[in-house]
Write a protein that holds these residues in place. Structure first.
Motif, PDB file in Angstrom:
ATOM      1  N   ARG A   1       3.572  -0.228  -5.686  1.00 40.26           N
ATOM      2  CA  ARG A   1       2.529  -1.128  -5.185  1.00 40.26           C
ATOM      3  C   ARG A   1       2.475  -2.377  -6.055  1.00 40.26           C
ATOM      4  NH1 ARG A   1      -3.035   1.336  -5.607  1.00 40.26           N
ATOM      5  NH2 ARG A   1      -2.801   0.543  -7.697  1.00 40.26           N
ATOM      6  N   ALA A   2       2.422  -3.527  -5.398  1.00 41.97           N
ATOM      7  CA  ALA A   2       2.334  -4.809  -6.112  1.00 41.97           C
ATOM      8  C   ALA A   2       1.098  -4.830  -6.991  1.00 41.97           C
ATOM      9  CB  ALA A   2       2.306  -5.955  -5.111  1.00 41.97           C
TER      10      ALA A   2
ATOM     11  N   ASP B   1       0.845  -1.189   0.000  1.00 48.61           N
ATOM     12  CA  ASP B   1       0.000   0.000   0.000  1.00 48.61           C
ATOM     13  C   ASP B   1       0.885   1.246   0.000  1.00 48.61           C
ATOM     14  OD1 ASP B   1      -2.855   1.161   0.708  1.00 48.61           O
ATOM     15  OD2 ASP B   1      -1.405   2.155   2.026  1.00 48.61           O
ATOM     16  N   TYR B   2       0.605   2.167  -0.903  1.00 52.74           N
ATOM     17  CA  TYR B   2       1.415   3.378  -1.001  1.00 52.74           C
ATOM     18  C   TYR B   2       1.423   4.165   0.307  1.00 52.74           C
ATOM     19  CZ  TYR B   2       1.298   2.875  -6.130  1.00 52.74           C
ATOM     20  OH  TYR B   2       1.421   2.428  -7.410  1.00 52.74           O
ATOM     21  N   ASP B   3       0.248   4.459   0.830  1.00 57.32           N
ATOM     22  CA  ASP B   3       0.167   5.367   1.971  1.00 57.32           C
ATOM     23  C   ASP B   3       0.797   4.783   3.229  1.00 57.32           C
ATOM     24  OD1 ASP B   3      -1.053   7.446   0.515  1.00 57.32           O
ATOM     25  OD2 ASP B   3      -2.999   6.471   0.701  1.00 57.32           O
ATOM     26  N   GLU B   4       0.592   3.488   3.497  1.00 58.12           N
ATOM     27  CA  GLU B   4       1.221   2.915   4.687  1.00 58.12           C
ATOM     28  C   GLU B   4       2.733   2.868   4.519  1.00 58.12           C
ATOM     29  OE1 GLU B   4      -0.220  -1.043   5.552  1.00 58.12           O
ATOM     30  OE2 GLU B   4       0.847  -1.922   3.876  1.00 58.12           O
ATOM     31  N   ALA B   5       3.216   2.633   3.301  1.00 64.72           N
ATOM     32  CA  ALA B   5       4.659   2.621   3.057  1.00 64.72           C
ATOM     33  C   ALA B   5       5.240   4.023   3.215  1.00 64.72           C
ATOM     34  CB  ALA B   5       4.959   2.058   1.671  1.00 64.72           C
TER      35      ALA B   5
ATOM     36  N   ARG C   1       4.071   6.427   5.088  1.00 63.52           N
ATOM     37  CA  ARG C   1       4.076   6.720   6.534  1.00 63.52           C
ATOM     38  C   ARG C   1       5.265   6.057   7.220  1.00 63.52           C
ATOM     39  NH1 ARG C   1      -1.302   6.398   6.008  1.00 63.52           N
ATOM     40  NH2 ARG C   1      -1.395   4.198   6.570  1.00 63.52           N
ATOM     41  N   PHE C   2       5.495   4.773   6.918  1.00 62.15           N
ATOM     42  CA  PHE C   2       6.596   4.063   7.569  1.00 62.15           C
ATOM     43  C   PHE C   2       7.936   4.707   7.233  1.00 62.15           C
ATOM     44  CE2 PHE C   2      10.025   0.989   7.647  1.00 62.15           C
ATOM     45  CZ  PHE C   2       9.948   0.539   8.957  1.00 62.15           C
ATOM     46  N   TYR C   3       8.187   4.913   5.962  1.00 60.42           N
ATOM     47  CA  TYR C   3       9.495   5.442   5.564  1.00 60.42           C
ATOM     48  C   TYR C   3       9.716   6.875   6.018  1.00 60.42           C
ATOM     49  CZ  TYR C   3      10.724   1.156   3.378  1.00 60.42           C
ATOM     50  OH  TYR C   3      11.043  -0.158   3.189  1.00 60.42           O
ATOM     51  N   THR C   4       8.682   7.690   6.032  1.00 57.64           N
ATOM     52  CA  THR C   4       8.862   9.080   6.457  1.00 57.64           C
ATOM     53  C   THR C   4       8.811   9.229   7.980  1.00 57.64           C
ATOM     54  OG1 THR C   4       6.512   9.621   6.145  1.00 57.64           O
ATOM     55  CG2 THR C   4       8.015  10.042   4.289  1.00 57.64           C
ATOM     56  N   GLU C   5       7.882   8.551   8.627  1.00 59.68           N
ATOM     57  CA  GLU C   5       7.725   8.731  10.069  1.00 59.68           C
ATOM     58  C   GLU C   5       8.663   7.850  10.885  1.00 59.68           C
ATOM     59  OE1 GLU C   5       3.545   8.393  10.989  1.00 59.68           O
ATOM     60  OE2 GLU C   5       3.025   9.916   9.490  1.00 59.68           O
ATOM     61  N   ALA C   6       8.723   6.563  10.592  1.00 64.87           N
ATOM     62  CA  ALA C   6       9.548   5.653  11.394  1.00 64.87           C
ATOM     63  C   ALA C   6      11.027   5.746  11.033  1.00 64.87           C
ATOM     64  CB  ALA C   6       9.059   4.212  11.233  1.00 64.87           C
TER      65      ALA C   6
ATOM     66  N   VAL D   1      23.182  -2.484  13.295  1.00 68.48           N
ATOM     67  CA  VAL D   1      22.078  -3.263  13.829  1.00 68.48           C
ATOM     68  C   VAL D   1      21.153  -3.601  12.660  1.00 68.48           C
ATOM     69  CG1 VAL D   1      20.632  -1.271  14.461  1.00 68.48           C
ATOM     70  CG2 VAL D   1      20.362  -3.438  15.688  1.00 68.48           C
ATOM     71  N   VAL D   2      20.597  -4.812  12.677  1.00 72.68           N
ATOM     72  CA  VAL D   2      19.675  -5.236  11.627  1.00 72.68           C
ATOM     73  C   VAL D   2      18.254  -4.928  12.078  1.00 72.68           C
ATOM     74  CG1 VAL D   2      18.800  -7.202  10.280  1.00 72.68           C
ATOM     75  CG2 VAL D   2      21.230  -7.078  10.883  1.00 72.68           C
ATOM     76  N   PHE D   3      17.478  -4.334  11.171  1.00 76.33           N
ATOM     77  CA  PHE D   3      16.073  -4.067  11.442  1.00 76.33           C
ATOM     78  C   PHE D   3      15.237  -4.484  10.250  1.00 76.33           C
ATOM     79  CE2 PHE D   3      17.438  -0.133   9.406  1.00 76.33           C
ATOM     80  CZ  PHE D   3      16.355   0.255   8.630  1.00 76.33           C
ATOM     81  N   GLU D   4      13.926  -4.590  10.500  1.00 74.50           N
ATOM     82  CA  GLU D   4      12.985  -4.909   9.432  1.00 74.50           C
ATOM     83  C   GLU D   4      12.150  -3.692   9.092  1.00 74.50           C
ATOM     84  OE1 GLU D   4      11.943  -9.623   9.963  1.00 74.50           O
ATOM     85  OE2 GLU D   4      10.627  -8.162  10.934  1.00 74.50           O
ATOM     86  N   ASP D   5      11.843  -3.560   7.798  1.00 70.92           N
ATOM     87  CA  ASP D   5      10.916  -2.502   7.410  1.00 70.92           C
ATOM     88  C   ASP D   5       9.489  -2.987   7.645  1.00 70.92           C
ATOM     89  OD1 ASP D   5      10.152  -4.056   5.161  1.00 70.92           O
ATOM     90  OD2 ASP D   5      11.190  -2.759   3.730  1.00 70.92           O
ATOM     91  N   LEU D   6       8.547  -2.211   7.230  1.00 72.20           N
ATOM     92  CA  LEU D   6       7.128  -2.486   7.430  1.00 72.20           C
ATOM     93  C   LEU D   6       6.714  -3.867   6.943  1.00 72.20           C
ATOM     94  CD1 LEU D   6       4.262  -1.344   8.064  1.00 72.20           C
ATOM     95  CD2 LEU D   6       4.275  -0.392   5.761  1.00 72.20           C
ATOM     96  N   TYR D   7       7.378  -4.359   5.906  1.00 74.97           N
ATOM     97  CA  TYR D   7       6.979  -5.622   5.272  1.00 74.97           C
ATOM     98  C   TYR D   7       7.882  -6.796   5.609  1.00 74.97           C
ATOM     99  CZ  TYR D   7       4.033  -2.393   2.779  1.00 74.97           C
ATOM    100  OH  TYR D   7       3.112  -1.427   2.492  1.00 74.97           O
ATOM    101  N   GLY D   8       8.955  -6.556   6.346  1.00 74.12           N
ATOM    102  CA  GLY D   8       9.853  -7.641   6.721  1.00 74.12           C
ATOM    103  C   GLY D   8      11.157  -7.683   5.952  1.00 74.12           C
ATOM    104  N   ASN D   9      11.363  -6.745   5.022  1.00 75.05           N
ATOM    105  CA  ASN D   9      12.673  -6.657   4.361  1.00 75.05           C
ATOM    106  C   ASN D   9      13.706  -6.278   5.405  1.00 75.05           C
ATOM    107  OD1 ASN D   9      11.965  -6.963   1.456  1.00 75.05           O
ATOM    108  ND2 ASN D   9      10.768  -5.124   1.864  1.00 75.05           N
ATOM    109  N   ARG D  10      14.875  -6.901   5.302  1.00 79.94           N
ATOM    110  CA  ARG D  10      15.933  -6.637   6.278  1.00 79.94           C
ATOM    111  C   ARG D  10      16.859  -5.526   5.815  1.00 79.94           C
ATOM    112  NH1 ARG D  10      17.540 -12.155   9.275  1.00 79.94           N
ATOM    113  NH2 ARG D  10      15.402 -12.801   9.695  1.00 79.94           N
ATOM    114  N   TRP D  11      17.191  -4.663   6.768  1.00 80.73           N
ATOM    115  CA  TRP D  11      18.066  -3.525   6.556  1.00 80.73           C
ATOM    116  C   TRP D  11      19.163  -3.524   7.607  1.00 80.73           C
ATOM    117  CZ3 TRP D  11      16.984   1.237   3.732  1.00 80.73           C
ATOM    118  CH2 TRP D  11      15.806   1.204   2.983  1.00 80.73           C
TER     119      TRP D  11
END
Length: 137
Positions: free
Chosen positions: A64-65, A13-17, A19-24, A118-128
């Motif tokens: 978006r998929a 989803d565009y909007d949830e993505a 929000r995650f990338y800009t806010e979190a 440190v390894v973290f996951e994005d909103l969908y589980g991709n590892r960073w």
């Protein structure tokens, strides 16, 4: 000059993505343009200070998929490996801000010869990796 300008990240989803990338993660929204087919051209950037003369660094296209094959890749674009590397000039600041924003970290921060990571996951589980390179690295 040559550089990687954009990398596509398939999202649900565009909007949830956005929000995650800009806010979190603290990225900035560079573009969000509707397209005739109902999709959107959405670009976010970390704003790291490594921008080119036009003011752009490496950005993520949040795509978006569109079908089952693409939906199957959401959150697993790199087969479970760390696929994205977010460099910072202040590891403690960014780690704490992201933790407070609810980002999921998969380990405790490590201090390696090449830097703090440190390894973290994005909103969908991709590892960073969140990484502050060592001064001499």
């Amino acid at each position: 000059m040559r550089r990687v300008a954009l990398v596509t990240l398939v999202v649900d989803d565009y909007d949830e993505a956005i929000r995650f990338y800009t806010e979190a993660l603290g990225f900035r929204l560079v573009e969000d343009t509707p397209r005739p087919d109902g999709s959107r051209w959405v670009v976010v950037e970390p704003g790291t200070g490594a921008e080119d003369a036009a003011g752009h660094g490496t950005g993520l296209v949040l795509g978006r998929a569109k079908d089952e094959a693409q939906r199957a890749r959401v959150g697993d674009q790199t087969g479970g490996r760390v696929g994205f590397f977010l460099h910072t000039d202040d590891f403690a600041r960014d780690h704490e801000r992201m933790r407070a924003a609810g980002v999921t970290f998969l380990e405790e921060p490590r201090h390696e010869p090449y830097g703090s990571v440190v390894v973290f996951e994005d909103l969908y589980g991709n590892r960073w990796d969140l990484l502050q390179p060592a001064p001499d690295a």
